[in-house]
Design a protein around this motif. Structure first.
Motif, PDB file in Angstrom:
ATOM      1  N   PRO A 147       8.515  11.835   2.043  1.00 20.85           N
ATOM      2  CA  PRO A 147       8.613  11.848   3.513  1.00 20.85           C
ATOM      3  C   PRO A 147       7.321  11.394   4.189  1.00 20.85           C
ATOM      4  O   PRO A 147       7.360  10.689   5.204  1.00 20.85           O
ATOM      5  N   GLY A 148       6.179  11.792   3.639  1.00 21.96           N
ATOM      6  CA  GLY A 148       4.910  11.373   4.221  1.00 21.96           C
ATOM      7  C   GLY A 148       4.685   9.879   4.103  1.00 21.96           C
ATOM      8  O   GLY A 148       4.166   9.241   5.031  1.00 21.96           O
ATOM      9  N   ILE A 149       5.087   9.292   2.983  1.00 22.04           N
ATOM     10  CA  ILE A 149       4.928   7.855   2.800  1.00 22.04           C
ATOM     11  C   ILE A 149       5.876   7.094   3.734  1.00 22.04           C
ATOM     12  O   ILE A 149       5.529   6.016   4.245  1.00 22.04           O
ATOM     13  N   ILE A 160       0.822  -1.218   0.000  1.00 20.79           N
ATOM     14  CA  ILE A 160       0.000   0.000   0.000  1.00 20.79           C
ATOM     15  C   ILE A 160       0.852   1.262   0.000  1.00 20.79           C
ATOM     16  O   ILE A 160       0.628   2.168  -0.816  1.00 20.79           O
ATOM     17  N   PRO A 161       1.856   1.409   0.901  1.00 21.00           N
ATOM     18  CA  PRO A 161       2.701   2.614   0.832  1.00 21.00           C
ATOM     19  C   PRO A 161       3.391   2.787  -0.517  1.00 21.00           C
ATOM     20  O   PRO A 161       3.462   3.909  -1.044  1.00 21.00           O
ATOM     21  N   ALA A 162       3.893   1.685  -1.095  1.00 21.11           N
ATOM     22  CA  ALA A 162       4.575   1.786  -2.387  1.00 21.11           C
ATOM     23  C   ALA A 162       3.611   2.227  -3.483  1.00 21.11           C
ATOM     24  O   ALA A 162       3.945   3.087  -4.320  1.00 21.11           O
ATOM     25  N   LEU A 163       2.402   1.650  -3.505  1.00 19.81           N
ATOM     26  CA  LEU A 163       1.413   2.031  -4.519  1.00 19.81           C
ATOM     27  C   LEU A 163       0.993   3.484  -4.373  1.00 19.81           C
ATOM     28  O   LEU A 163       0.836   4.204  -5.366  1.00 19.81           O
ATOM     29  N   LEU A 164       0.791   3.931  -3.133  1.00 17.17           N
ATOM     30  CA  LEU A 164       0.413   5.327  -2.910  1.00 17.17           C
ATOM     31  C   LEU A 164       1.507   6.272  -3.385  1.00 17.17           C
ATOM     32  O   LEU A 164       1.221   7.312  -3.988  1.00 17.17           O
ATOM     33  N   LEU A 165       2.747   5.918  -3.122  1.00 16.69           N
ATOM     34  CA  LEU A 165       3.864   6.764  -3.553  1.00 16.69           C
ATOM     35  C   LEU A 165       3.910   6.868  -5.071  1.00 16.69           C
ATOM     36  O   LEU A 165       4.052   7.971  -5.627  1.00 16.69           O
ATOM     37  N   VAL A 166       3.775   5.750  -5.754  1.00 12.33           N
ATOM     38  CA  VAL A 166       3.834   5.755  -7.219  1.00 12.33           C
ATOM     39  C   VAL A 166       2.630   6.469  -7.812  1.00 12.33           C
ATOM     40  O   VAL A 166       2.763   7.312  -8.715  1.00 12.33           O
ATOM     41  N   LEU A 167       1.431   6.165  -7.303  1.00 12.52           N
ATOM     42  CA  LEU A 167       0.206   6.726  -7.864  1.00 12.52           C
ATOM     43  C   LEU A 167       0.166   8.244  -7.736  1.00 12.52           C
ATOM     44  O   LEU A 167      -0.032   8.958  -8.728  1.00 12.52           O
ATOM     45  N   PHE A 168       0.359   8.751  -6.525  1.00  9.74           N
ATOM     46  CA  PHE A 168       0.217  10.190  -6.310  1.00  9.74           C
ATOM     47  C   PHE A 168       1.415  10.983  -6.823  1.00  9.74           C
ATOM     48  O   PHE A 168       1.321  12.195  -6.992  1.00  9.74           O
ATOM     49  N   VAL A 179      14.250   1.256   2.830  1.00 10.49           N
ATOM     50  CA  VAL A 179      15.121   0.989   1.676  1.00 10.49           C
ATOM     51  C   VAL A 179      14.291   0.862   0.406  1.00 10.49           C
ATOM     52  O   VAL A 179      14.605   1.478  -0.633  1.00 10.49           O
ATOM     53  N   LEU A 180      13.218   0.075   0.456  1.00  8.08           N
ATOM     54  CA  LEU A 180      12.377  -0.134  -0.719  1.00  8.08           C
ATOM     55  C   LEU A 180      11.737   1.178  -1.183  1.00  8.08           C
ATOM     56  O   LEU A 180      11.785   1.522  -2.381  1.00  8.08           O
ATOM     57  N   LEU A 181      11.141   1.918  -0.259  1.00  2.70           N
ATOM     58  CA  LEU A 181      10.464   3.164  -0.618  1.00  2.70           C
ATOM     59  C   LEU A 181      11.448   4.219  -1.113  1.00  2.70           C
ATOM     60  O   LEU A 181      11.136   5.006  -2.010  1.00  2.70           O
ATOM     61  N   THR A 182      12.646   4.229  -0.544  1.00 11.76           N
ATOM     62  CA  THR A 182      13.662   5.182  -0.992  1.00 11.76           C
ATOM     63  C   THR A 182      14.084   4.878  -2.427  1.00 11.76           C
ATOM     64  O   THR A 182      14.242   5.795  -3.250  1.00 11.76           O
TER      65      THR A 182
END
Length: 255
Positions: free
Chosen positions: A70-72, A43-51, A128-131
């Motif tokens: 930073p928010g994600i 969910i965090p990864a999808l939100l980061l990519v989508l928005f 690490v993944l989100l970065t």
């Protein structure tokens, strides 16, 4: 070969070894749980990519990913330390797992330490993944790495205390519903995706006192605006950490 070569030596393993083994077990259980993996990683990864890719919300001047990343990261901390831990611990309590572990040589405080270390290990993987994803979307962070570390640690402590408090006082089904509801409410109203200045002025001050708002705004001040040490955000997180962990230690029920 002497007769006593295979003589058993009963007794508990050294405490650090027990904590390390329990931490590894807790981490494996978390990463093997599909629902928890969805909540903490997907969910965090999808939100980061989508928005970041679609201009849905006005995030102000600059690239959307500079505001969102930073928010994600703050959302990832909350999803693991609060939502995921609350749900998992709540059902462990319901099915008597905590009660059984409480009778083992592993002290109860050491069990909670292992759970916290498991959360930290999972968060490292999330960060690490989100970065990596954020860099792929053009993120250009700057600021004090030590300040980021302090924010993440205090944010983890705050959310972990609140998650354990919920898991140790409510029934498992109530914890499941409440933890997911809080996750959704804070996702929308905690400055993760929607800037706090988009809300009415009457509620902005109250929203700014939430732990997710303090964490996301603090990370944004450092990583997007290059602030040194966001003391006010650290102070809010420290208060939540003391209150949450103190209340969890006082009111947590093992049965």
């Amino acid at each position: 070969m002497s007769i006593g070569t295979y003589t058993p030596r009963p007794g508990a393993a050294p405490l650090p070894r027990m904590i390390a083994a329990q931490t590894a077990f807790e981490t494996k259980m978390l990463l093997r749980n599909g629902e928890q993996l969805l909540l903490t990683v997907i969910i965090p990864a999808l939100l980061l990519v989508l928005f970041s890719a679609v201009d849905i919300i006005d995030t102000g001047a600059g690239k959307s990913v500079d505001f969102l990343a930073p928010g994600i990261l703050a959302l990832a901390v909350m999803s693991t330390a609060f939502t995921g831990q609350a749900i998992a611990t709540g059902f462990e309590r319901r099915y008597g797992v905590l009660k059984l572990l409480g009778t083992s040589p592993l002290p109860r405080w050491a069990l909670m330490t292992a759970k916290t270390l498991s959360v930290l290990v999972t968060e490292v993987l999330q960060v690490v993944l989100l970065t990596v994803i954020a860099f792929g979307l053009g993120w250009s962070p700057h600021g004090n790495p030590f300040a980021v570390f302090l924010l993440l640690v205090l944010g983890t402590a705050a959310f972990s205390g609140l998650g354990l408090l919920m898991a140790g006082t409510l029934k498992a089904e109530a914890t499941l519903a409440a933890a997911n509801l809080v996750f959704l409410l804070l996702l929308v109203g905690g400055g993760v995706i929607v800037p706090l200045d988009k809300f009415p002025e009457a509620v902005q001050s109250a929203l700014g006192l939430l732990p997710i708002s303090a964490l996301s705004d603090g990370l944004r001040d450092v990583l997007q605006h290059g602030a040194a040490i966001p003391w006010s955000n650290l102070g809010i997180l420290a208060v939540w950490a003391v209150l949450g962990l103190g209340a969890a230690a006082r009111f947590f029920r093992w049965e």
